[in-house]
Design a protein around this motif. Structure first.
Motif, PDB file in Angstrom:
ATOM      1  N   LYS A   1       0.851  -1.181   0.000  1.00  0.00           N
ATOM      2  CA  LYS A   1       0.000   0.000   0.000  1.00  0.00           C
ATOM      3  C   LYS A   1       0.889   1.234   0.000  1.00  0.00           C
ATOM      4  O   LYS A   1       2.111   1.123   0.119  1.00  0.00           O
ATOM      5  CB  LYS A   1      -0.887   0.000   1.259  1.00  0.00           C
ATOM      6  N   PRO A   2       0.289   2.426  -0.125  1.00  0.00           N
ATOM      7  CA  PRO A   2       1.104   3.624   0.080  1.00  0.00           C
ATOM      8  C   PRO A   2       1.784   3.557   1.442  1.00  0.00           C
ATOM      9  O   PRO A   2       1.170   3.134   2.424  1.00  0.00           O
ATOM     10  CB  PRO A   2       0.077   4.772   0.017  1.00  0.00           C
ATOM     11  N   PRO A   3       3.039   3.950   1.551  1.00  0.00           N
ATOM     12  CA  PRO A   3       3.753   3.832   2.830  1.00  0.00           C
ATOM     13  C   PRO A   3       3.096   4.679   3.912  1.00  0.00           C
ATOM     14  O   PRO A   3       2.605   5.773   3.653  1.00  0.00           O
ATOM     15  CB  PRO A   3       5.159   4.344   2.497  1.00  0.00           C
ATOM     16  N   GLU A   4       3.094   4.152   5.136  1.00  0.00           N
ATOM     17  CA  GLU A   4       2.466   4.878   6.233  1.00  0.00           C
ATOM     18  C   GLU A   4       3.129   4.523   7.550  1.00  0.00           C
ATOM     19  O   GLU A   4       3.590   3.398   7.755  1.00  0.00           O
ATOM     20  CB  GLU A   4       0.967   4.584   6.301  1.00  0.00           C
ATOM     21  N   GLY A   5       3.176   5.504   8.441  1.00  0.00           N
ATOM     22  CA  GLY A   5       3.621   5.253   9.798  1.00  0.00           C
ATOM     23  C   GLY A   5       2.481   4.652  10.595  1.00  0.00           C
ATOM     24  O   GLY A   5       1.347   5.127  10.530  1.00  0.00           O
ATOM     25  N   HIS A   6       2.774   3.604  11.348  1.00  0.00           N
ATOM     26  CA  HIS A   6       1.737   2.867  12.087  1.00  0.00           C
ATOM     27  C   HIS A   6       2.165   2.778  13.548  1.00  0.00           C
ATOM     28  O   HIS A   6       3.230   2.224  13.866  1.00  0.00           O
ATOM     29  CB  HIS A   6       1.567   1.471  11.494  1.00  0.00           C
ATOM     30  N   VAL A   7       1.338   3.331  14.432  1.00  0.00           N
ATOM     31  CA  VAL A   7       1.621   3.286  15.870  1.00  0.00           C
ATOM     32  C   VAL A   7       0.386   2.777  16.595  1.00  0.00           C
ATOM     33  O   VAL A   7      -0.733   3.243  16.350  1.00  0.00           O
ATOM     34  CB  VAL A   7       2.003   4.678  16.414  1.00  0.00           C
ATOM     35  N   ALA A   8       0.581   1.800  17.470  1.00  0.00           N
ATOM     36  CA  ALA A   8      -0.502   1.283  18.312  1.00  0.00           C
ATOM     37  C   ALA A   8       0.054   1.052  19.717  1.00  0.00           C
ATOM     38  O   ALA A   8       1.074   0.382  19.886  1.00  0.00           O
ATOM     39  CB  ALA A   8      -1.063  -0.021  17.744  1.00  0.00           C
ATOM     40  N   LEU A   9      -0.610   1.640  20.706  1.00  0.00           N
ATOM     41  CA  LEU A   9      -0.214   1.495  22.102  1.00  0.00           C
ATOM     42  C   LEU A   9      -1.415   1.032  22.917  1.00  0.00           C
ATOM     43  O   LEU A   9      -2.527   1.532  22.745  1.00  0.00           O
ATOM     44  CB  LEU A   9       0.284   2.828  22.676  1.00  0.00           C
ATOM     45  N   SER A  10      -1.183   0.087  23.804  1.00  0.00           N
ATOM     46  CA  SER A  10      -2.210  -0.363  24.746  1.00  0.00           C
ATOM     47  C   SER A  10      -1.873   0.228  26.113  1.00  0.00           C
ATOM     48  O   SER A  10      -0.764   0.034  26.616  1.00  0.00           O
ATOM     49  CB  SER A  10      -2.230  -1.889  24.810  1.00  0.00           C
ATOM     50  N   ALA A  11      -2.818   0.980  26.689  1.00  0.00           N
ATOM     51  CA  ALA A  11      -2.536   1.718  27.925  1.00  0.00           C
ATOM     52  C   ALA A  11      -3.408   1.230  29.075  1.00  0.00           C
ATOM     53  O   ALA A  11      -4.582   0.888  28.885  1.00  0.00           O
ATOM     54  CB  ALA A  11      -2.761   3.210  27.702  1.00  0.00           C
ATOM     55  N   LYS A  12      -2.830   1.242  30.272  1.00  0.00           N
ATOM     56  CA  LYS A  12      -3.562   0.936  31.507  1.00  0.00           C
ATOM     57  C   LYS A  12      -3.208   1.979  32.561  1.00  0.00           C
ATOM     58  O   LYS A  12      -2.038   2.338  32.710  1.00  0.00           O
ATOM     59  CB  LYS A  12      -3.204  -0.450  32.039  1.00  0.00           C
TER      60      LYS A  12
END
Length: 207
Positions: free
Chosen positions: A135-146
């Motif tokens: 796909k078109p390049p993309e920055g991907h960030v996912a954080l799980s917070a508690k």
């Protein structure tokens, strides 16, 4: 012979340390992760001391190297490029900085400060990468917070935060820019979630 053994030993030590060294011997280009800009809260901060714990991450992310995902099940890294610190420590430092700047809490510390705090923010890094998966390049960030009540030993609230930001190209500089923007978006959303009216009242009451 002794000199040769010393050189071999040094090479092995560097290889085992996981340093992102370039094949040609030149040092990697180092990129810092900038903290998001936040508007200071109006009024008095919560009388709460919050500890930001070092995020957890799988081995592929627990490194200075900048992860690139060419396919869903495959990972790689930008050659000759690195973050300025191991990613979990870098994220901890920038989240701590942003929370301090926000003024929502009486004090924001890390476990390195070795002080007792009523509440902690615990993060699991799920994604922090440049995605070029067909796909078109993309920055991907996912954080799980508690948010954890340290005295009661229980989770007060938890949520996953994730975003993707289109990159202008798949070059390392554009990749880092897209990842950083995604991190800023996720961080601001996380901070709004932590300090909304009901959660702010609950944390203040528990202080």
């Amino acid at each position: 012979m002794r000199a040769a053994r010393n050189i071999i030993g040094l090479c092995l030590a560097l290889a085992m340390s996981g340093c992102a060294l370039a094949v040609n011997g030149a040092p990697p280009q180092t990129y810092d992760l900038v903290a998001p800009e936040v508007k200071p809260v109006r009024g008095q901060p919560l009388p709460v001391q919050l500890v930001v714990r070092t995020p957890t991450a799988v081995r592929a992310l627990n490194t200075e190297r900048i992860l690139v995902r060419p396919a869903h099940e495959r990972i790689s890294y930008y050659p000759d490029a690195a973050w300025s610190d191991r990613l979990p420590r870098l994220i901890r430092a920038r989240l701590t900085e942003a929370l301090e700047d926000s003024g929502h809490f009486n004090a924001v510390v890390t476990e390195d400060d070795r002080v007792t705090s009523a509440y902690s923010l615990q993060i699991a890094i799920r994604a922090f990468e440049m995605s070029v998966n067909g796909k078109p390049p993309e920055g991907h960030v996912a954080l799980s917070a508690k948010i954890v009540d340290e005295r009661a030993g229980k989770v007060v609230a938890s949520r996953r935060f994730e975003t993707r930001v289109r990159a202008k190209s798949d070059s390392v500089s554009e990749g880092v820019a897209a990842i950083t923007t995604a991190f800023h978006d996720v961080s601001r959303e996380l901070m709004r979630w932590m300090t909304n009216g009901s959660r702010r009242s609950r944390l203040g009451a528990g202080s």
